[in-house]
Design a protein around this motif. Structure first.
Motif, PDB file in Angstrom:
ATOM      1  N   THR A  64       0.941  -1.508   0.053  1.00  0.00           N
ATOM      2  CA  THR A  64       0.083   0.115  -0.078  1.00  0.00           C
ATOM      3  C   THR A  64       0.717   1.013  -0.607  1.00  0.00           C
ATOM      4  O   THR A  64       1.853   1.417   1.031  1.00  0.00           O
ATOM      5  CB  THR A  64      -0.723   0.268   1.169  1.00  0.00           C
ATOM      6  OG1 THR A  64      -1.876  -1.011   1.099  1.00  0.00           O
ATOM      7  CG2 THR A  64      -1.768   1.320   0.775  1.00  0.00           C
ATOM      8  N   ILE A  65       0.502   2.551  -1.064  1.00  0.00           N
ATOM      9  CA  ILE A  65       0.972   3.051  -1.077  1.00  0.00           C
ATOM     10  C   ILE A  65       0.300   4.816  -0.366  1.00  0.00           C
ATOM     11  O   ILE A  65       0.710   5.505   0.814  1.00  0.00           O
ATOM     12  CB  ILE A  65       1.501   4.185  -2.290  1.00  0.00           C
ATOM     13  CG1 ILE A  65       2.536   3.080  -2.959  1.00  0.00           C
ATOM     14  CG2 ILE A  65       1.618   5.023  -2.415  1.00  0.00           C
ATOM     15  CD1 ILE A  65       2.759   3.268  -4.639  1.00  0.00           C
ATOM     16  N   LEU A  66      -1.060   4.648   0.412  1.00  0.00           N
ATOM     17  CA  LEU A  66      -1.564   5.454   0.354  1.00  0.00           C
ATOM     18  C   LEU A  66      -2.855   4.857  -0.056  1.00  0.00           C
ATOM     19  O   LEU A  66      -3.764   4.207  -0.493  1.00  0.00           O
ATOM     20  CB  LEU A  66      -1.548   7.010  -0.830  1.00  0.00           C
ATOM     21  CG  LEU A  66      -2.897   7.607  -0.809  1.00  0.00           C
ATOM     22  CD1 LEU A  66      -3.036   8.221   0.653  1.00  0.00           C
ATOM     23  CD2 LEU A  66      -3.327   8.447  -1.864  1.00  0.00           C
ATOM     24  N   SER A  67      -3.912   4.854   1.561  1.00  0.00           N
ATOM     25  CA  SER A  67      -5.056   4.574   1.523  1.00  0.00           C
ATOM     26  C   SER A  67      -5.847   5.641   2.438  1.00  0.00           C
ATOM     27  O   SER A  67      -5.504   6.531   3.070  1.00  0.00           O
ATOM     28  CB  SER A  67      -5.384   3.135   2.608  1.00  0.00           C
ATOM     29  OG  SER A  67      -4.627   3.441   3.594  1.00  0.00           O
ATOM     30  N   ASN A  68      -7.382   6.134   2.861  1.00  0.00           N
ATOM     31  CA  ASN A  68      -7.904   6.279   3.410  1.00  0.00           C
ATOM     32  C   ASN A  68      -8.672   5.776   4.644  1.00  0.00           C
ATOM     33  O   ASN A  68      -8.767   3.654   4.484  1.00  0.00           O
ATOM     34  CB  ASN A  68      -9.053   7.350   2.435  1.00  0.00           C
ATOM     35  CG  ASN A  68     -10.378   6.552   1.922  1.00  0.00           C
ATOM     36  OD1 ASN A  68      -9.905   5.562   2.030  1.00  0.00           O
ATOM     37  ND2 ASN A  68     -11.420   7.120   1.072  1.00  0.00           N
ATOM     38  N   PRO A  69      -9.456   6.686   5.558  1.00  0.00           N
ATOM     39  CA  PRO A  69     -10.056   5.742   6.235  1.00  0.00           C
ATOM     40  C   PRO A  69     -11.037   4.905   6.091  1.00  0.00           C
ATOM     41  O   PRO A  69     -11.808   4.120   7.188  1.00  0.00           O
ATOM     42  CB  PRO A  69     -10.499   7.395   7.518  1.00  0.00           C
ATOM     43  CG  PRO A  69      -9.871   7.996   6.616  1.00  0.00           C
ATOM     44  CD  PRO A  69      -9.420   8.523   5.171  1.00  0.00           C
ATOM     45  N   ALA A  70     -11.740   5.544   5.001  1.00  0.00           N
ATOM     46  CA  ALA A  70     -12.485   4.425   4.772  1.00  0.00           C
ATOM     47  C   ALA A  70     -12.535   3.080   4.495  1.00  0.00           C
ATOM     48  O   ALA A  70     -13.004   2.073   4.386  1.00  0.00           O
ATOM     49  CB  ALA A  70     -13.650   4.639   3.776  1.00  0.00           C
ATOM     50  N   PHE A  71     -11.189   2.428   3.978  1.00  0.00           N
ATOM     51  CA  PHE A  71     -10.745   1.834   2.913  1.00  0.00           C
ATOM     52  C   PHE A  71     -10.155   0.960   4.428  1.00  0.00           C
ATOM     53  O   PHE A  71     -10.175  -0.038   4.757  1.00  0.00           O
ATOM     54  CB  PHE A  71      -9.482   2.151   2.288  1.00  0.00           C
ATOM     55  CG  PHE A  71      -8.983   0.639   1.840  1.00  0.00           C
ATOM     56  CD1 PHE A  71      -9.000   0.045   0.521  1.00  0.00           C
ATOM     57  CD2 PHE A  71      -7.622  -0.237   2.290  1.00  0.00           C
ATOM     58  CE1 PHE A  71      -9.283  -1.423  -0.384  1.00  0.00           C
ATOM     59  CE2 PHE A  71      -7.761  -0.784   1.606  1.00  0.00           C
ATOM     60  CZ  PHE A  71      -8.040  -1.746   0.403  1.00  0.00           C
ATOM     61  N   ARG A  72      -9.296   1.418   5.503  1.00  0.00           N
ATOM     62  CA  ARG A  72      -8.972   1.037   6.216  1.00  0.00           C
ATOM     63  C   ARG A  72     -10.214   0.582   7.766  1.00  0.00           C
ATOM     64  O   ARG A  72      -9.166  -0.431   7.753  1.00  0.00           O
ATOM     65  CB  ARG A  72      -7.984   2.477   7.315  1.00  0.00           C
ATOM     66  CG  ARG A  72      -6.614   2.723   6.244  1.00  0.00           C
ATOM     67  CD  ARG A  72      -5.954   3.206   7.722  1.00  0.00           C
ATOM     68  NE  ARG A  72      -6.148   4.382   7.507  1.00  0.00           N
ATOM     69  CZ  ARG A  72      -5.953   5.088   6.942  1.00  0.00           C
ATOM     70  NH1 ARG A  72      -5.099   5.590   5.520  1.00  0.00           N
ATOM     71  NH2 ARG A  72      -6.514   7.090   7.568  1.00  0.00           N
ATOM     72  N   ARG A  73     -11.087   0.742   7.371  1.00  0.00           N
ATOM     73  CA  ARG A  73     -12.448   0.672   8.236  1.00  0.00           C
ATOM     74  C   ARG A  73     -12.791  -0.596   7.726  1.00  0.00           C
ATOM     75  O   ARG A  73     -12.517  -1.990   8.817  1.00  0.00           O
ATOM     76  CB  ARG A  73     -13.567   1.680   8.645  1.00  0.00           C
ATOM     77  CG  ARG A  73     -14.949   0.776   9.343  1.00  0.00           C
ATOM     78  CD  ARG A  73     -15.508   1.847   9.238  1.00  0.00           C
ATOM     79  NE  ARG A  73     -16.469   2.142   7.418  1.00  0.00           N
ATOM     80  CZ  ARG A  73     -17.033   1.447   6.947  1.00  0.00           C
ATOM     81  NH1 ARG A  73     -17.560   0.319   7.825  1.00  0.00           N
ATOM     82  NH2 ARG A  73     -17.999   1.709   5.986  1.00  0.00           N
ATOM     83  N   PHE A  74     -12.444  -1.057   7.113  1.00  0.00           N
ATOM     84  CA  PHE A  74     -12.238  -2.252   6.373  1.00  0.00           C
ATOM     85  C   PHE A  74     -11.508  -3.543   6.968  1.00  0.00           C
ATOM     86  O   PHE A  74     -11.391  -5.214   6.752  1.00  0.00           O
ATOM     87  CB  PHE A  74     -13.117  -2.469   4.337  1.00  0.00           C
ATOM     88  CG  PHE A  74     -14.109  -1.946   4.605  1.00  0.00           C
ATOM     89  CD1 PHE A  74     -15.003  -2.923   4.802  1.00  0.00           C
ATOM     90  CD2 PHE A  74     -14.373  -1.120   4.061  1.00  0.00           C
ATOM     91  CE1 PHE A  74     -16.996  -1.857   4.565  1.00  0.00           C
ATOM     92  CE2 PHE A  74     -16.093  -0.355   3.477  1.00  0.00           C
ATOM     93  CZ  PHE A  74     -16.776  -0.871   4.018  1.00  0.00           C
ATOM     94  N   LEU A  75     -10.322  -3.083   6.634  1.00  0.00           N
ATOM     95  CA  LEU A  75      -8.822  -3.902   6.102  1.00  0.00           C
ATOM     96  C   LEU A  75      -7.919  -2.766   6.601  1.00  0.00           C
ATOM     97  O   LEU A  75      -7.321  -1.556   7.072  1.00  0.00           O
ATOM     98  CB  LEU A  75      -8.150  -4.055   4.759  1.00  0.00           C
ATOM     99  CG  LEU A  75      -9.354  -4.545   4.033  1.00  0.00           C
ATOM    100  CD1 LEU A  75      -8.298  -4.974   2.713  1.00  0.00           C
ATOM    101  CD2 LEU A  75      -9.179  -5.889   5.134  1.00  0.00           C
ATOM    102  N   PRO A  76      -7.623  -3.148   8.399  1.00  0.00           N
ATOM    103  CA  PRO A  76      -6.716  -1.789   8.967  1.00  0.00           C
ATOM    104  C   PRO A  76      -5.512  -2.054   8.744  1.00  0.00           C
ATOM    105  O   PRO A  76      -4.595  -1.335   8.780  1.00  0.00           O
ATOM    106  CB  PRO A  76      -6.715  -1.891  10.965  1.00  0.00           C
ATOM    107  CG  PRO A  76      -8.403  -2.951  10.796  1.00  0.00           C
ATOM    108  CD  PRO A  76      -8.969  -3.823   9.432  1.00  0.00           C
ATOM    109  N   ASP A  77      -4.987  -3.221   8.214  1.00  0.00           N
ATOM    110  CA  ASP A  77      -3.631  -3.613   8.043  1.00  0.00           C
ATOM    111  C   ASP A  77      -3.575  -2.864   6.616  1.00  0.00           C
ATOM    112  O   ASP A  77      -2.011  -2.993   5.799  1.00  0.00           O
ATOM    113  CB  ASP A  77      -3.014  -4.872   8.587  1.00  0.00           C
ATOM    114  CG  ASP A  77      -3.478  -6.019   7.677  1.00  0.00           C
ATOM    115  OD1 ASP A  77      -5.161  -5.809   7.416  1.00  0.00           O
ATOM    116  OD2 ASP A  77      -3.854  -7.082   7.663  1.00  0.00           O
ATOM    117  N   CYS A  78      -4.201  -2.492   5.776  1.00  0.00           N
ATOM    118  CA  CYS A  78      -4.195  -2.723   4.791  1.00  0.00           C
ATOM    119  C   CYS A  78      -3.387  -3.704   3.417  1.00  0.00           C
ATOM    120  O   CYS A  78      -3.380  -3.183   2.622  1.00  0.00           O
ATOM    121  CB  CYS A  78      -3.528  -0.811   3.918  1.00  0.00           C
ATOM    122  SG  CYS A  78      -3.374   0.596   5.096  1.00  0.00           S
ATOM    123  N   VAL A  79      -4.158  -4.621   3.540  1.00  0.00           N
ATOM    124  CA  VAL A  79      -3.405  -5.844   3.590  1.00  0.00           C
ATOM    125  C   VAL A  79      -4.789  -6.248   2.193  1.00  0.00           C
ATOM    126  O   VAL A  79      -5.929  -7.040   2.717  1.00  0.00           O
ATOM    127  CB  VAL A  79      -2.813  -7.819   3.835  1.00  0.00           C
ATOM    128  CG1 VAL A  79      -2.757  -8.369   3.141  1.00  0.00           C
ATOM    129  CG2 VAL A  79      -1.561  -7.107   4.625  1.00  0.00           C
TER     130      VAL A  79
END
Length: 713
Positions: free
Chosen positions: A180-195
């Protein structure tokens, strides 16, 4: 001076000798702008307007206070290094003279030119300095552009980050290895570790996706995995089972990110929470059974809205009708005002000539009866024109502070005689009412007109109530908010329907029989109220009566006692009167009446012709001029004539009241149509006042020949 010329000009400080003049001339010949400054403060002031270089004579700065110049040079922005040419005496270079080295240290970018110098040398050095200065300006422009681009880039980056951060959908940008290069809070709500799910060991258990045929997807067909391979996948629905939470419906898409060669360099995945959409679909299915009731409810709402819209349309139509009535009345006012003015002129000639003719014919009962009939007809015409002018708001008003209660008390007997014994008059006048600013004679006539109209609307008798009071003005009156004095006249007569009420104040409109009214009564009252700065309100109900309200402006001074009637014309010596009128018929009548009074009369058909008579040295004791004349009005003529003869009395004859404010405040006026007696009173008053003024003045020692009675055209 334009911006380029000011930023590339040479500022020269050489106050001694001819160096500044020579340098300006040399540079001017080659097209270089130059400006010689008389001293160092003037040079510093000119620097604020821009300069390409400085040319300084060493003797002008050697012992001078250079603090201001040094401060300006030290405050230059990083891109600027103002060139300075220092004109020295031979052998005074920086390597030989410590003073020159000091100036170099203070002034910075200094080039020494020894005097005497060849003109080509100076021009060459100046051009070199200007080329360097232009490069500085170019560097400034590049720096400004670079700063702008950097600021724009920073703004764009900030806007992009803000947009991504606040997007309601989950966004994740990965490199080609899936990091992951960039993510927003809405994405991290589903996948906190951004995998992404395709790279998670439990991905297929926690993210269950379905293809278009409803079959479960394997992890290699997940949108993120497909996008990293260069495939675009959109709108795949997943049921996400978070640890310890309720299942969530989502829609996932994947888009490859390519490099300049078109090869996949990463991927962008987007997760949209569609739980609400799914819930809405289920709710929609539940609502289908009750659709009929919802449609009926909506139909009722639309019907109510339609009724409201109809009401608004009716209100708008009423407002448009009121506007049309106002515009129609304004047009009628302009028409009737013009007709009345022309009719006034005709009546002026008729009345004047009838009066003169009566004096020249032998006494005879038949002749007297014919003359009386003609005079009565002419006077009725004059009354009619006054009513027309009142409706057109052009009548000649004499507003003053009026005690409304006192005026009404003085009219009581007249009102009782006018309405007759079958009508009971009630007067409700509060004595403490503030004075109104109104013409008292015209107000009396208006109240009398209203009383007569009320009497005619009560053929079997009734009650007429006249009220004087002060109250807040209604909003519909169009006047500024506040408390105003008013006069109201109410009757218990037959009243008017809406159609009659809408036309009641139109001129010549009447519900009375032929020969029983002119149809100008309410028109005159309306015109008086509006011309006086007040408002007119009319309301009526069939079978219940009519109410007329006159809202009047407040007076700023106390009410005055009624004036005595004007004194008869005083006997004055024959005088020279200059009559100016562009209407030959009016002029002839006026000239003949004045001549009959014993005056010598001069006649002019225009203001220009009258001024020519005054410039010729002709003695004039009184100037009588019409107001409305082409080319030069009577007011303008009076101003020029008084500039030539300061003590010349001027009498302004006009049928209009809307003269320019403030211009004619000191000019006595004679309203048309006027009789010979009114003309005699007005002229005698002015001539008598002039005689009294002259009696107090020192004798001039000049000659004033006694005029001979007659007419001079």
């Amino acid at each position: 001076m334009n911006e380029v010329a000011s930023t590339e000009r040479a500022l020269i400080l050489a106050p001694h000798g001819r160096d500044a003049t020579v340098a300006c001339a040399l540079l001017g010949e080659v097209g270089i702008a130059a400006h010689a400054c008389p001293d160092l403060p003037a040079l510093c002031t000119a620097l604020e307007e821009g300069a390409g270089l400085l040319i300084l004579a060493e003797e002008a700065v050697r012992t001078a206070d250079l603090q201001g110049l040094v401060a300006w040079i030290g405050a230059q922005p990083p891109w600027s290094d103002l060139p300075v040419i220092l004109l020295t005496l031979r052998g005074d270079g920086a390597e030989r003279t410590p003073e020159a080295a000091r100036l170099t240290e203070l002034l910075g970018n200094v080039t020494f030119v020894e005097r005497p110098f060849h003109p080509t040398t100076l021009v060459s050095v100046v051009r070199t300095c200007l080329r360097g200065r232009r490069r500085q300006y170019e560097a400034r422009a590049r720096l400004v552009e670079r700063e702008r681009l950097l600021a724009d880039l920073a703004d764009e980056r900030a806007r992009f980050e803000t947009l991504v951060e606040h997007l309601p959908v989950g966004v994740n940008l990965m490199d080609r290895n899936g990091r992951t290069i960039l993510s927003n809070p809405a994405f991290r709500r589903f996948l906190p570790d951004c995998v992404i799910p395709s790279r998670r060991p439990d991905g297929e258990e926690t993210w269950i996706g379905y293809d278009e045929q409803g079959r479960s997807l394997s992890r290699d067909r997940f949108p993120g995995a497909c996008a990293l391979r260069g495939e675009t996948v959109s709108g795949i629905e997943f049921v996400h089972h978070p640890a310890g939470g309720e299942p969530v419906w989502t829609r996932v898409s994947g888009v490859p990110v390519r490099d300049a060669t078109g090869k996949p360099a990463g991927a962008l995945t987007v997760i949209v929470d569609i739980s609400d959409q799914k819930a809405a679909q289920e709710a929609l299915q539940r609502l289908t059974a009750t659709l009929e009731s919802k449609v009926q409810e909506r139909t009722r709402e639309l019907a109510a809205t339609l009724d409201q819209l109809r009401d608004e349309i009716r209100d708008r139509e009423r407002a448009e009708e009121q506007l049309r009535q106002t515009q129609k009345l304004e047009t009628l006012g302009q028409l009737t005002g013009g007709v009345a003015h022309d009719f006034n002129n005709l009546l002026m000639a008729i009345l004047g000539n009838l009066e003169l003719l009566r004096k020249r014919l032998p006494a005879d009962p038949t002749t007297e009866r014919l003359f009386d009939g003609a005079m009565q007809g002419a006077r009725r015409g004059a009354t009619l024109t006054q009513r027309l002018l009142a409706f057109a708001r052009r009548q000649d008003l004499q507003p003053q502070a009026v005690d409304l209660a006192g005026l009404l008390d003085g009219m009581k007997t007249l009102l009782e005689r006018s309405v007759g014994p079958r009508v009971v008059i009630r007067i409700d006048a509060r004595p403490a009412t503030v004075p109104a600013l109104i013409d008292p004679n015209q107000l009396e006539l208006a109240i009398l007109n209203l009383a007569v109209n009320a009497r005619d609307s009560m053929p079997d008798g009734g009650t007429l109530t006249v009220t004087v009071d002060e109250a807040p003005v209604p909003v519909a009156s169009g006047l500024p908010p506040g408390s105003y004095p008013y006069v109201s006249v109410r009757d218990t007569g037959t009243g008017m329907d809406e159609a009659t009420l809408a036309r009641a104040i139109e001129p010549f409109f009447s519900t009375k029989g032929i020969g029983k009214g002119t149809g100008l009564g309410l028109s005159m009252v309306h015109g008086l109220a509006v011309q006086s700065g007040g408002a007119f309100r009319l309301s009526s109900v069939p079978g219940q009566g009519t109410l007329v309200e006159l809202w009047l402006p407040k007076a700023t001074t106390p009410a005055q006692a009624a004036e005595l009637p004007p004194a008869p014309a005083a006997d004055v010596s024959p005088a020279v009167v200059l009559v100016v009128d562009d209407d030959a018929l009016i002029a002839m009548s006026t000239v003949d009446m004045l001549a009959d009074l014993g005056h010598t009369v001069l006649e002019a058909g225009s203001g220009v012709e009258a001024l020519e008579l005054l410039r010729s040295g002709q003695t004039v004791d009184l100037l009588l001029t019409d107001y409305a004349m082409p080319g030069m009005t009577g007011v303008e003529l009076a101003q020029v004539a008084r500039a030539m003869v300061p003590d010349l009395p001027v009498l302004l004859a006009t049928g209009y009241a809307d003269l320019p404010e403030g211009v004619v405040a000191d000019l006595p006026r004679l309203a048309k149509p006027y009789t010979q007696h009114q003309l005699a009173v007005a002229t005698a008053k002015l001539l008598a006042e002039t005689a009294r003024t002259s009696a107090h003045a020192e004798p001039s020692g000049g000659l004033h020949l006694e005029p001979q009675t007659g007419i001079h055209r």
